[in-house]
Design a protein around this motif. Structure first.
Motif, short mmCIF file in Angstrom:
data_model
loop_
_atom_site.label_atom_id
_atom_site.label_comp_id
_atom_site.label_asym_id
_atom_site.label_seq_id
_atom_site.Cartn_x
_atom_site.Cartn_y
_atom_site.Cartn_z
N TYR A 154 0.05 9.89 3.48
CA TYR A 154 0.63 9.90 2.15
C TYR A 154 0.12 8.76 1.27
O TYR A 154 0.09 8.90 0.04
CB TYR A 154 2.16 9.88 2.25
CG TYR A 154 2.70 11.17 2.77
CD1 TYR A 154 2.82 12.28 1.94
CD2 TYR A 154 3.07 11.33 4.12
CE1 TYR A 154 3.29 13.49 2.40
CE2 TYR A 154 3.54 12.54 4.60
CZ TYR A 154 3.65 13.61 3.74
OH TYR A 154 4.11 14.82 4.20
N ASN A 155 -0.29 7.65 1.86
CA ASN A 155 -0.89 6.58 1.06
C ASN A 155 -2.13 7.07 0.34
O ASN A 155 -2.31 6.86 -0.86
CB ASN A 155 -1.25 5.38 1.96
CG ASN A 155 -0.09 4.41 2.11
OD1 ASN A 155 0.59 4.11 1.14
ND2 ASN A 155 0.14 3.94 3.32
N LEU A 156 -3.02 7.73 1.09
CA LEU A 156 -4.25 8.25 0.51
C LEU A 156 -3.97 9.42 -0.42
O LEU A 156 -4.59 9.55 -1.48
CB LEU A 156 -5.22 8.66 1.63
CG LEU A 156 -5.73 7.52 2.51
CD1 LEU A 156 -6.43 8.04 3.75
CD2 LEU A 156 -6.66 6.62 1.71
N ALA A 157 -3.03 10.26 -0.04
CA ALA A 157 -2.68 11.39 -0.89
C ALA A 157 -2.20 10.91 -2.25
O ALA A 157 -2.58 11.47 -3.30
CB ALA A 157 -1.61 12.24 -0.22
N THR A 158 -1.39 9.85 -2.26
CA THR A 158 -0.83 9.34 -3.51
C THR A 158 -1.92 8.85 -4.46
O THR A 158 -1.82 9.03 -5.68
CB THR A 158 0.18 8.21 -3.21
OG1 THR A 158 1.20 8.71 -2.34
CG2 THR A 158 0.82 7.71 -4.48
N GLU A 159 -2.99 8.27 -3.93
CA GLU A 159 -4.09 7.81 -4.77
C GLU A 159 -4.65 8.97 -5.58
O GLU A 159 -4.89 8.85 -6.79
CB GLU A 159 -5.20 7.20 -3.91
CG GLU A 159 -4.85 5.86 -3.30
CD GLU A 159 -6.03 5.29 -2.53
OE1 GLU A 159 -7.18 5.51 -2.98
OE2 GLU A 159 -5.82 4.63 -1.49
N TYR A 160 -4.89 10.10 -4.94
CA TYR A 160 -5.50 11.23 -5.63
C TYR A 160 -4.47 11.99 -6.47
O TYR A 160 -4.83 12.59 -7.50
CB TYR A 160 -6.18 12.15 -4.62
CG TYR A 160 -7.46 11.54 -4.10
CD1 TYR A 160 -8.65 11.63 -4.81
CD2 TYR A 160 -7.47 10.82 -2.90
CE1 TYR A 160 -9.82 11.04 -4.35
CE2 TYR A 160 -8.63 10.22 -2.44
CZ TYR A 160 -9.80 10.33 -3.17
OH TYR A 160 -10.95 9.74 -2.72
N LEU A 161 -3.20 11.95 -6.08
CA LEU A 161 -2.17 12.55 -6.92
C LEU A 161 -2.04 11.78 -8.23
O LEU A 161 -1.88 12.37 -9.30
CB LEU A 161 -0.83 12.57 -6.19
CG LEU A 161 -0.70 13.61 -5.07
CD1 LEU A 161 0.56 13.35 -4.26
CD2 LEU A 161 -0.69 15.03 -5.62
N LEU A 162 -2.11 10.45 -8.15
CA LEU A 162 -2.05 9.65 -9.37
C LEU A 162 -3.27 9.90 -10.25
O LEU A 162 -3.18 9.89 -11.48
CB LEU A 162 -1.94 8.16 -9.01
CG LEU A 162 -0.59 7.72 -8.44
CD1 LEU A 162 -0.67 6.29 -7.92
CD2 LEU A 162 0.51 7.84 -9.49
N LEU A 163 -4.41 10.14 -9.60
CA LEU A 163 -5.62 10.47 -10.35
C LEU A 163 -5.44 11.83 -11.05
O LEU A 163 -5.78 11.99 -12.23
CB LEU A 163 -6.82 10.51 -9.41
CG LEU A 163 -8.20 10.67 -10.05
CD1 LEU A 163 -8.49 9.51 -11.01
CD2 LEU A 163 -9.27 10.72 -8.96
N ALA A 164 -4.88 12.80 -10.33
CA ALA A 164 -4.61 14.11 -10.92
C ALA A 164 -3.62 13.97 -12.09
O ALA A 164 -3.77 14.62 -13.13
CB ALA A 164 -4.04 15.05 -9.86
#
Length: 479
Positions: A154-164
């Motif tokens: 989820y740490n890595l997922a959150t990075e790309y979700l914030l980018l989205a």
């Protein structure tokens, strides 16, 4: 796993293609399809999650179009879907420069690298995919985040979700997954923030109101939790998760009677819901109304004869009523349904221990420990059975194994002190007794109560007096 961002085929056209494809197979002829027709057929099967048939189509397409990079990419994507990432990576690497500008190739590589644990290579591939993607960057970043979420990263997922979210602040799926990811990362404030942004766009999303209620409940903010659950139920009276969440909140906060009211309300919506019936029964167990609890467990078993929760709950009631034979029968039936539930085995061990069937108790505790190695209760209980059977050496061995991993566990140190004392090994007994006193001085009274012979050991009393005076000069040893 792979979004249908470019999948615009018409349904009627696809049905015609599928008819041609099936007739070809039926008559065992080799009919020609162009690349886009093959792509439509493959998409048809993948939409049905029929990857085996999709791979057959890819093989045929590659035979008809041996130089088509599109089909090799499709092949790699399908291999990823069926969890064969290493082979997919080999195919993607052979594509070289011919498809190096295709962001889907790098997306596929990134996903395959995650599956093989190569996280740095995955990040490089994903970032290259984003650089090459000209449109719908938010959807691509979201797909990348989903890949990480599938593996609980989820740490890595959150990075790309914030980018989205940066690319498109109105992508409601991104808002939901940001709320979910921050909840998983134990950041409730940010989770609530993004769930609220979601509700600003869709105020009638009962599942989001329920999620917010759960977070408020976890924070002890029961007023806002209750408000959220009631919003969810008012939006959709048949949204059962909100009833369960609301009832759980009442149980956690000690308002069992209100939880009972909620479960009764839920059962009016769905009178065959065995989970609700069992939870309601457990509420009655906690109030001491065993008759009503057994009645509800019986209703659950009438609906589903192999409802393990109802069988186990009945066993617990019988246990509390000291109807041990019936309790053992019910717990064993629950185990027959769910043999991998450690809690059932632990309770069975307690029952055998209570009825002095010590060998069976040891077997049950051992099985519970195997199923849940991190839970110490079964190990403590098993060691105590060894002690009761005067197999003190085995009791000490079990406690020492726990001590190796949990040297600062107070109960382990007091138990070792007592066991060594009964073994007449006063050197080791004093060593562990001193450690235990340093960890929790007042707990020595419990050791004396459970192991009365230790009360009369002068060495222990001297240690208590000396240790006690260091803490409080006025301390006295109770007789």
């Amino acid at each position: 796993m792979f979004g249908d961002m470019d999948n615009f085929y018409e349904e009627d056209e696809t049905l015609g293609l599928m008819k041609r494809y099936r007739e070809m197979l039926l008559h065992n002829v080799n009919e020609f399809f162009d690349l886009y027709e093959f792509e439509s057929i493959i998409n048809y099967f993948t939409d049905e999650y029929n990857y085996k048939e999709a791979l057959k189509v890819v093989s045929l397409a590659i035979r008809q179009h041996p130089h088509a990079s599109l089909m090799r990419l499709k092949h790699a994507q399908l291999l990823i879907e069926i969890s064969r990432p290493a082979r997919a990576i080999r195919i993607l690497k052979t594509m070289g420069d011919e498809e190096s500008s295709n962001y889907e190739l790098h997306l596929a590589k990134g996903i395959a690298y995650i599956m093989t644990g190569k996280l740095e290579e995955a990040r490089i591939s994903f970032d290259k995919a984003l650089d090459l993607c000209d449109e719908l960057k938010d959807e691509l970043a979201y797909n990348i985040a989903q890949s990480y979420m599938q593996y609980n990263m989820y740490n890595l997922a959150t990075e790309y979700l914030l980018l989205a979210y940066h690319y498109n602040r109105n992508n409601i799926l991104v808002l939901y997954d940001l709320g979910l990811s921050y909840d998983k990362l134990q950041d409730p404030e940010k989770s609530l923030l993004f769930y609220q942004k979601y509700l600003n766009m869709d105020p009638f999303a009962e599942h989001v109101w329920n999620n917010m209620g759960v977070i408020h409940s976890r924070l002890g903010d029961y007023e806002h939790a209750l408000e959220a659950f009631e919003f969810a139920i008012s939006i959709n009276a048949q949204f059962l998760p909100a009833y369960f969440s609301k009832a759980d909140m009442f149980v956690i906060s000690g308002r069992v009677r209100e939880a009972i009211d909620v479960y009764n309300e839920l059962i009016r919506e769905d009178n065959s819901n065995t989970r609700a019936l069992c939870n309601l029964a457990n509420c009655y167990v906690s109030t001491g109304d065993f008759y009503e609890a057994l009645r509800l467990f019986k209703i659950s078993l009438d609906i589903s004869n192999d409802c393990a929760e109802a069988l186990y709950g009945s066993g617990i009631v019988y246990f509390r009523q000291k109807r041990y034979t019936q309790s053992i029968t019910a717990i064993k039936r629950a185990i027959a349904v769910e043999p991998a539930t450690a809690e059932y085995w632990l309770t069975l061990g307690d029952l055998y221990n209570r009825t002095r069937k010590f060998s069976k108790a040891i077997d049950a505790y051992t099985r519970a420990s195997e199923l849940n190695p991190d839970d110490l209760d079964s190990k403590f209980a098993c060691a105590q059975v060894y002690f009761r059977k005067r197999r003190i050496h085995e009791a000490i061995y079990m406690m020492m194994r726990i001590f190796e991993k949990h040297p600062d566990n107070v109960l382990v140190n007091y138990r070792l002190a007592a066991y060594y004392a009964y073994q007449q090994n006063l050197f080791e007994a004093q060593r562990f007794f001193k450690r235990a006193l340093c960890l929790n001085f007042s707990e020595h009274a419990e050791m004396f109560r459970h192991f009365p012979k230790t009360r009369n050991i002068q060495a222990f009393r001297t240690i208590i007096e000396n240790h006690g005076h260091l803490i409080n000069p006025a301390i006295k040893i109770s007789k």
